[in-house]
Scaffold this active site. Structure first.
Site, PDB file in Angstrom:
ATOM      1  CG  HIS A 147      46.586  36.924  42.966  1.00 52.43           C
ATOM      2  ND1 HIS A 147      47.199  38.052  43.473  1.00 52.43           N
ATOM      3  CD2 HIS A 147      45.509  36.695  43.754  1.00 52.43           C
ATOM      4  CE1 HIS A 147      46.513  38.492  44.521  1.00 52.43           C
ATOM      5  NE2 HIS A 147      45.488  37.683  44.723  1.00 52.43           N
ATOM      6  CD  GLN A 254      42.187  40.229  52.057  1.00 52.32           C
ATOM      7  OE1 GLN A 254      42.713  41.223  51.569  1.00 52.32           O
ATOM      8  NE2 GLN A 254      41.982  39.132  51.355  1.00 52.32           N
ATOM      9  CE1 TYR A 258      43.273  35.637  56.793  1.00 52.60           C
ATOM     10  CE2 TYR A 258      42.225  34.131  55.252  1.00 52.60           C
ATOM     11  CZ  TYR A 258      43.292  34.465  56.044  1.00 52.60           C
ATOM     12  OH  TYR A 258      44.390  33.648  56.102  1.00 52.60           O
TER      13      TYR A 258
END
Ligand code: MN
Length: 441
Positions: A147, A254, A258
């Site tokens: 990921h 996000q 972030y």
């Protein structure tokens, strides 16, 4: 006694007197015995602790009134007369093991307890669930290197992994208040997004890039006093069990918020866990050795020991399904989006606990550690839409003719997990389902 050892509750030949519990692949055989907090659906009863067996749940809240056992098992059962697992979890591993052993004895074929326990079975289909534990703190890790690489590639094609990745388990502190149990529904989050091309002012409105994250949750049974770390060799004794976790993510929020402090409102509007906690002890037959490719650095000494090397990895098969308003209207089954496995993760459960406490941070009973999105290395093994659609570029095709780039209103994501191996009954984690409702604008 540690949870990595096999004992007679793991005997694959064990059978139960509970109807349906011995059927192949029912997922809740006598070797599993997961815990949940539930009550009869649409009743006003108190929620209480139950253990899953076949298509039923055994009501431990009621069994506790009958005080059938002595010693540690009795003490553990008394702790089940609460609407959460925390009192049981706080007792520690010797008590969890004693309870599992007593349940395994009484649920076995031929047990003299059958007539007494039969009256305490409720069909699982008739239950509604509460959160299995009160969660004080929630930490989310990032332990799938597949990921991290796939997402990193979208931003840094030449150097997808940051230099710290292979040395330190990456994580951040999440929010516990918005964690719900399977069946959770939540409105699409609102928020700020990056200013459109050529403009100064950020956008504001309903999230347009809503995603899921396929994760496992690690449930802390006993914590540690502040200032005292949990060494890796003791880490497993502090873990009660594992569940499924969907860490819903607003990718457009996000991207704008972030830096420099990490995820905030893009992550804390909702997270969903499965109702059944499969104990670490039940997972003992599904342990695997931990190893690193020769080209990778070995973990620092506080992140390795012989036990972790020999059996630190858990082989848990994971699946993600999607249903939509249209598919449900047409009576279509939910579409399988991906399959992966917890064993592909870069760090183990013990390493996460040892790392989390190495600075003296105190974990507490009921804390939840998310693994981070558990993607596999290949196509069809992505643990998020962001990976399936290559950063929002390529929509996925659904079997009933719709397409999805990110989630639309009324979409439902269902996570499933199970452990399988030759000659052993399949253990199921049940389901973790959650649905997106329209934004409250
Ligand atoms: Mn996450």
């Amino acid at each position: 006694m540690t949870s990595t050892f096999l004992n007679d509750t793991h005997d694959p030949a064990l059978q139960s007197w509970v109807p349906g519990a011995n059927e192949a692949d029912n997922g809740f055989p006598i070797q599993n015995l997961p815990f949940a907090v539930a009550r009869r659906r649409d009743s006003q009863e108190d929620f209480r602790v139950m253990v899953g067996i076949g298509p039923y749940a055994l009501d431990l809240g009621l069994l506790a009134c009958e005080t059938p056992w002595h010693g540690k098992a009795a003490h553990a059962l008394a702790a089940c007369a609460h609407p959460a697992l925390n009192p049981l979890m706080a007792l520690g591993q010797d008590y969890w093991s004693a309870l599992r052993a007593a349940l395994s004895q009484d649920l076995r074929s031929g047990s003299s307890a059958e007539s007494r326990l039969r009256a305490l079975l409720i069909e699982r289909d008739h239950l509604e669930y509460a959160l299995p534990m009160q969660i004080g703190d929630y930490t989310d890790f990032y332990i799938s290197i597949h990921h991290a690489t796939a997402v990193g590639k979208q931003f840094r094609p030449d150097a997808p992994l940051l230099p710290n990745y292979k040395w330190v388990p990456i994580g951040y502190h999440g929010r516990a208040s918005s964690i719900g149990v399977s069946g959770q529904q939540f409105p699409r989050p609102l928020g700020q997004t990056r200013p459109p091309e050529g403009q100064d002012q950020p956008g504001f409105g309903p999230c347009q890039r809503l995603d899921f994250e396929l994760e496992m949750g690690i449930v802390i049974g006993q914590g540690n006093p502040a200032g005292h770390r949990i060494p890796i060799g003791q880490a497993q004794q502090h873990v009660f069990g594992l569940c499924l976790l969907n860490d819903w993510s607003a990718r457009d929020l996000q991207a704008w918020e972030y830096q420099p402090l990490g995820p905030f409102l893009a992550k804390n509007f909702a997270s969903t866990i499965s109702p059944w906690i499969v104990t670490l002890e039940a997972l003992a037959p599904f342990r695997r050795g931990f190893s690193r490719p020769e080209t990778d650095p070995q973990p620092l000494p506080y992140l390795q020991d012989a036990d972790n090397q020999q059996s630190g990895v858990l082989d848990v098969e994971l699946e993600v399904y999607l249903s939509t308003e249209q598919s449900r209207h047409q009576g279509q089954p939910a579409a399988l989006l991906s399959r992966s496995n917890f064993k592909e993760a870069y760090w183990t459960v013990s390493q996460l606990v040892a790392h989390h406490t190495v600075n003296g941070c105190n974990l507490q009973t009921g804390d939840l550690l998310g693994t981070g999105t558990l993607s596999g290395p290949g196509k069809g093994q992505e643990g998020s839409l962001l990976e399936m659609n290559q950063g929002g570029k390529n929509p996925i095709e659904l079997p009933w003719g719709e397409q999805r780039t990110f989630l639309l209103d009324q979409d439902e994501i269902i996570l499933k997990a199970r452990c399988r191996k030759e000659g052993y009954p399949t253990l199921s984690f049940g389901e973790c389902a959650g649905r997106v409702l329209p934004a409250l604008v």
